[in-house]
Design an enzyme around this catalytic site. Structure first.
Site, PDB file in Angstrom:
ATOM      1  N   ASP A 209       0.840  -1.197   0.000  1.00 21.40           N
ATOM      2  CA  ASP A 209       0.000   0.000   0.000  1.00 21.40           C
ATOM      3  C   ASP A 209       0.882   1.257   0.000  1.00 21.40           C
ATOM      4  O   ASP A 209       1.861   1.336   0.749  1.00 21.40           O
ATOM      5  CB  ASP A 209      -0.853  -0.036   1.276  1.00 21.40           C
ATOM      6  N   GLU A 273       1.706  -0.331  -4.939  1.00 20.38           N
ATOM      7  CA  GLU A 273       0.741   0.690  -5.361  1.00 20.38           C
ATOM      8  C   GLU A 273       1.488   1.979  -5.678  1.00 20.38           C
ATOM      9  O   GLU A 273       1.911   2.698  -4.778  1.00 20.38           O
ATOM     10  CB  GLU A 273      -0.283   0.950  -4.254  1.00 20.38           C
TER      11      GLU A 273
END
Ligand code: NOJ
Length: 537
Positions: A209, A273
């Site tokens: 993330d 990401e």
């Protein structure tokens, strides 16, 4: 239990030939009637993934969390939140997937912990606490305001004042998501241990993330203004995230993470990401490709749906990939409006053909195989804190997170209770059950394409080269050895003629429309409105 590490086409690691599928666990399948999806529900649906034909599933977080950001605010990285189940359920889930030869990819949230995480609770307790430096604590600016101009991606300043110790702490997202200081070696060690914990339990990789946020400017200098800011853009877009993210030492942090996972068998994959333009993605592969194997490529999400700009993006991305780097493609996720709402149902089919026929690893978002659209949420039922925080953010991210419609009953087979988000207003016939029965449905088409990718290595491994654009028809070749396919995508709802000068004949391999398979094709091809066609040459 481990899945077979046999490479499907004998050419590279498994994640190069794989199709990845993202599950948002809250919305996939509820098993206990609390209206929220859970691990037991996912286990019950395990056969769906093999029936569909995906190779690996990435799960948005299900770790212990106060759920302010629905799991992206982790308060214990080493346990499962009771809403979702237990560690024993997790082990059963991994076994169920591996038994079906499907890999399991977890969401790793290294940039921030929940403010309820014991590390942060300690850190905020006093300026002298040994964990103080695990987070970013700074004195107020001379005017008493935040230490710099960084803007939270969830709205407002990135700094929150803590009255107890009279300092600000940094949060790139919500104030309940406190940024960890990755320059502190103890933080890195602790976060590496998190990776080891799950790798020991058999997982096959991680989606990282907000990875670029790990490296902030050591002097925490202001971000410069964004010259392209337009009124109506979200407030954080006022600045360019030059100092608040993507700092010079990012690849040191990523390289260390890679070294940890590389010590485990089965070629674990790291998907990172990164919301970057094609030209900016390349460094994330790392020196000598020792970084992320798959830094996410979101560029199709923000490219106008026209042949020329799409082709330019694909070609630019292909051109900047470092030697040995493997591409990937994304058309949707839990933070982005549904592709079918952006393009309409017909072009969503074309987008699926594109996603599954470009060179590289496709990452599919749950429900996109059904052509799910954004769900209109009644104002009182909005849940996404980003949306609620930022006036002008519309309905936030709830519309793309609605429960999976499994059948045509009132609660869509998702739950027996009250679903946490509305099931939505999709028309009858849009459920898995209904679409399975309909040969022409988006689901049947997606499944057929996935089967084709398995049968035809040219679709995963073949080279990619563009054909000249004719009107709004996007076309490209895929070639592996002597096998050559042409993919023709009509981006408009008008009949089109297209000619491939350099071939004389070919035959149909696949169409989004009803067409005879093996139908002979000559130089001049007629494409129906919104048709996607794959031809073997
Ligand atoms: C990116 C995730 O995809 C998003 O859902 C989340 O809110 C932020 N990172 C913060 O973790």
């Amino acid at each position: 239990m481990g899945v077979s590490s046999r490479k499907r086409n004998g050419a590279g690691p498994w994640w190069q030939d794989a199709v990845l599928y993202q599950v948002y666990p809250r919305s996939f399948q509820d098993s206990n009637g609390d209206g929220i999806g859970d691990l037991e529900g996912i286990i019950e649906r395990a056969d769906y993934f093999s029936w569909l034909g995906v190779d690996a599933v990435w799960f948005s977080p299900f770790f212990t969390s106060p759920m302010i950001d629905f799991g992206y605010d982790v308060s214990n990285y080493l346990d499962i939140d009771p809403i979702f189940g237990t560690i024993a359920d997790f082990d059963r889930m991994v076994a169920a997937f591996h038994a079906r030869n499907i890999r399991v990819i977890l969401d790793y949230v290294p940039n921030h912990t929940s403010d309820q995480h014991p590390w942060f609770v300690e850190s905020r307790s006093s300026r002298e606490n040994p964990r103080r430096d695990w987070y970013f604590w700074r004195d107020p600016a001379p005017d008493g305001g935040p230490p710099n101009n960084w803007q939270s991606l969830a709205g407002g300043s990135s700094w929150e004042f803590d009255a107890r110790t009279r300092q600000f702490y940094c949060h790139t997202f919500l104030k309940e998501q406190c940024d960890l200081n990755w320059r502190n070696p103890s933080v890195r060690d602790a976060m590496h241990d998190v990776l080891r914990f799950w790798l020991e339990r058999g997982v096959d990789g991680f989606r990282i993330d907000a990875v670029g946020c790990l490296a902030k400017d050591p002097d925490l200098r202001d971000d410069p203004p964004n010259p392209d800011f337009h009124p109506g853009d979200p407030p954080f877009a006022r600045n360019l995230m030059v100092n608040s993210a993507n700092g010079k030492d990012i690849m040191d942090f990523v390289g260390d993470i890679r070294s940890v996972v590389d010590q485990y068998p089965r070629d674990p994959v790291l998907i990172g990401e990164v919301y970057l333009k094609t030209g900016e993605i390349a460094p994330y592969y790392g020196p000598e490709l020792g970084g992320l194997q798959l830094p996410t490529n979101f560029n199709l999400l923000w490219t106008p749906w026209k042949a020329r700009p799409i082709l330019d993006v694909i070609a630019a991305y292909e051109a900047v990939l470092p030697k040995g780097a493997w591409p990937d493609w994304v058309m949707g996720n839990h933070d982005q409006p549904r592709i079918a709402s952006r393009l309409g149902k017909e072009q969503a089919r074309i987008a699926m053909v594109m996603l599954l026929t470009l060179r590289g690893t496709p990452i599919l978002y749950y429900g996109d195989e059904l052509g799910l659209e954004n769900i209109e949420i009644p104002p009182g039922r909005l849940r996404d804190p980003f949306g609620l925080n930022m006036p002008g953010a519309g309905q936030g991210r709830d519309p793309e997170r609605c429960p999976m419609p499994w059948d045509e009953t009132q609660k869509a087979g998702f739950t027996s209770g009250d679903p946490w988000l509305p099931i939505g207003s999709n028309e009858p016939g849009s459920s898995v059950e209904a679409q399975r029965k309909d040969e022409g449905s988006m689901l049947s088409m997606t499944r057929q394409l996935l089967a084709l990718r398995r049968e035809q290595p040219v679709l995963s491994r073949g080279s990619w080269s563009p054909l000249p654009i004719e009107g709004e028809t996007l076309a490209y070749f895929r070639q592996l050895g002597k096998t050559r396919f042409a993919v023709l995508l009509n981006l408009e709802s008008k009949l089109k003629r297209f000619s491939i000068a350099e071939i004389s004949t070919g035959h149909v391999i696949f169409s989004t429309h009803k067409r005879d398979r093996h139908q002979a094709i000559r130089q001049d091809i007629e494409l129906a409105a919104n048709e996607g066609l794959i031809i073997a040459l």
